[in-house]
Write a protein that holds these residues in place. Sequence first.
Motif, PDB file in Angstrom:
ATOM      1  N   VAL A  35     -19.620   5.539  -7.916  1.00  6.80           N
ATOM      2  CA  VAL A  35     -19.520   6.573  -6.886  1.00  6.80           C
ATOM      3  C   VAL A  35     -20.415   7.737  -7.297  1.00  6.80           C
ATOM      4  O   VAL A  35     -20.233   8.320  -8.372  1.00  6.80           O
ATOM      5  N   LYS A  43     -16.277  13.816  -5.244  1.00  9.06           N
ATOM      6  CA  LYS A  43     -16.100  12.574  -6.009  1.00  9.06           C
ATOM      7  C   LYS A  43     -14.794  12.579  -6.809  1.00  9.06           C
ATOM      8  O   LYS A  43     -14.015  11.627  -6.740  1.00  9.06           O
ATOM      9  N   THR A  44     -14.590  13.620  -7.610  1.00  3.75           N
ATOM     10  CA  THR A  44     -13.401  13.667  -8.458  1.00  3.75           C
ATOM     11  C   THR A  44     -12.139  13.767  -7.611  1.00  3.75           C
ATOM     12  O   THR A  44     -11.119  13.125  -7.924  1.00  3.75           O
ATOM     13  N   ASP A 161     -14.102   9.176 -14.604  1.00  3.41           N
ATOM     14  CA  ASP A 161     -14.788  10.345 -14.054  1.00  3.41           C
ATOM     15  C   ASP A 161     -15.839  10.814 -15.067  1.00  3.41           C
ATOM     16  O   ASP A 161     -15.496  11.342 -16.122  1.00  3.41           O
ATOM     17  N   GLU A 162     -17.108  10.582 -14.746  1.00  6.66           N
ATOM     18  CA  GLU A 162     -18.235  10.962 -15.613  1.00  6.66           C
ATOM     19  C   GLU A 162     -18.020  10.485 -17.060  1.00  6.66           C
ATOM     20  O   GLU A 162     -17.935  11.284 -17.997  1.00  6.66           O
ATOM     21  N   THR A 192     -17.578   7.621 -11.505  1.00  8.19           N
ATOM     22  CA  THR A 192     -18.560   8.582 -11.037  1.00  8.19           C
ATOM     23  C   THR A 192     -19.522   8.869 -12.179  1.00  8.19           C
ATOM     24  O   THR A 192     -19.131   8.862 -13.353  1.00  8.19           O
TER      25      THR A 192
END
Length: 249
Positions: A35, A43-44, A161-162, A192
């Motif tokens: 994503v 996104k988050t 997430d990242e 992401t």
Amino acid sequence: MNILEVSGLTHRFADGTTALSGIDLSVRPGEFVVVAGANGSGKTTFLRHLNALLLPHAGRVVVDGVSTIDNAIHARRAVGMVFQDADSQIVGETVYDDVAFGPENLGLARGEIHRRVTAAISAVGLDGFADQRPHFLSGGEKRRVAIAGILAMQSRVLVFDEPFSNLDYPGVRQVLQQLITLHRDGHTILLTTHDLEKVLAHADRLVVIRAGAVVRDGAPADAVKGIDAFGVREPEASRRGMALSSWLG
């Protein structure tokens, strides 16, 4: 049956700002979905709906056949999330204690907890780390401890997430290899990242979010073209027209 079904997902922040606006997205079991989107694109916020850390103001998020609004606990067991700041996820004094935290909260028998924890620690390549204090580990090792924690919960869907944020090169390699292995083992993965070069060649699908809405969703090699228009840097290899398979080096 899709393992994730998101329909009309809308979320507003406390100040009334719309963070997500009518997102529709389905994910099949075993898919690897990247994503992408600019900072502030949502996104988050989207990821946090998948395991019911946030609940929709409108629309539905269905995890393995069950709505997050109807049963948030089901979503949190089925969907494990690794946050961008791994330190914020560490709660145990030792690696073993940290990985055991989730299974202990499920009320499992001591033997089952031990089996899950030792298997999860081994699965992320941290054999011999059980008695170490997690806050003193490297960034990549901390991320792997966090991954072990959700593996011990036997989550079917893993959300990151990242995952490469603030990692040095060895840490990036460690985490990337772990993601590839988890996908190979049959886990459904969503993540992401701003670093599409690192992971896109391994993904099944690229979803692009802008201003809280899905603006692209397709095969990575196609969806990445011209992605700059949505505030995400198109990888140089893509600009040069190189085949996605060649990104693997």
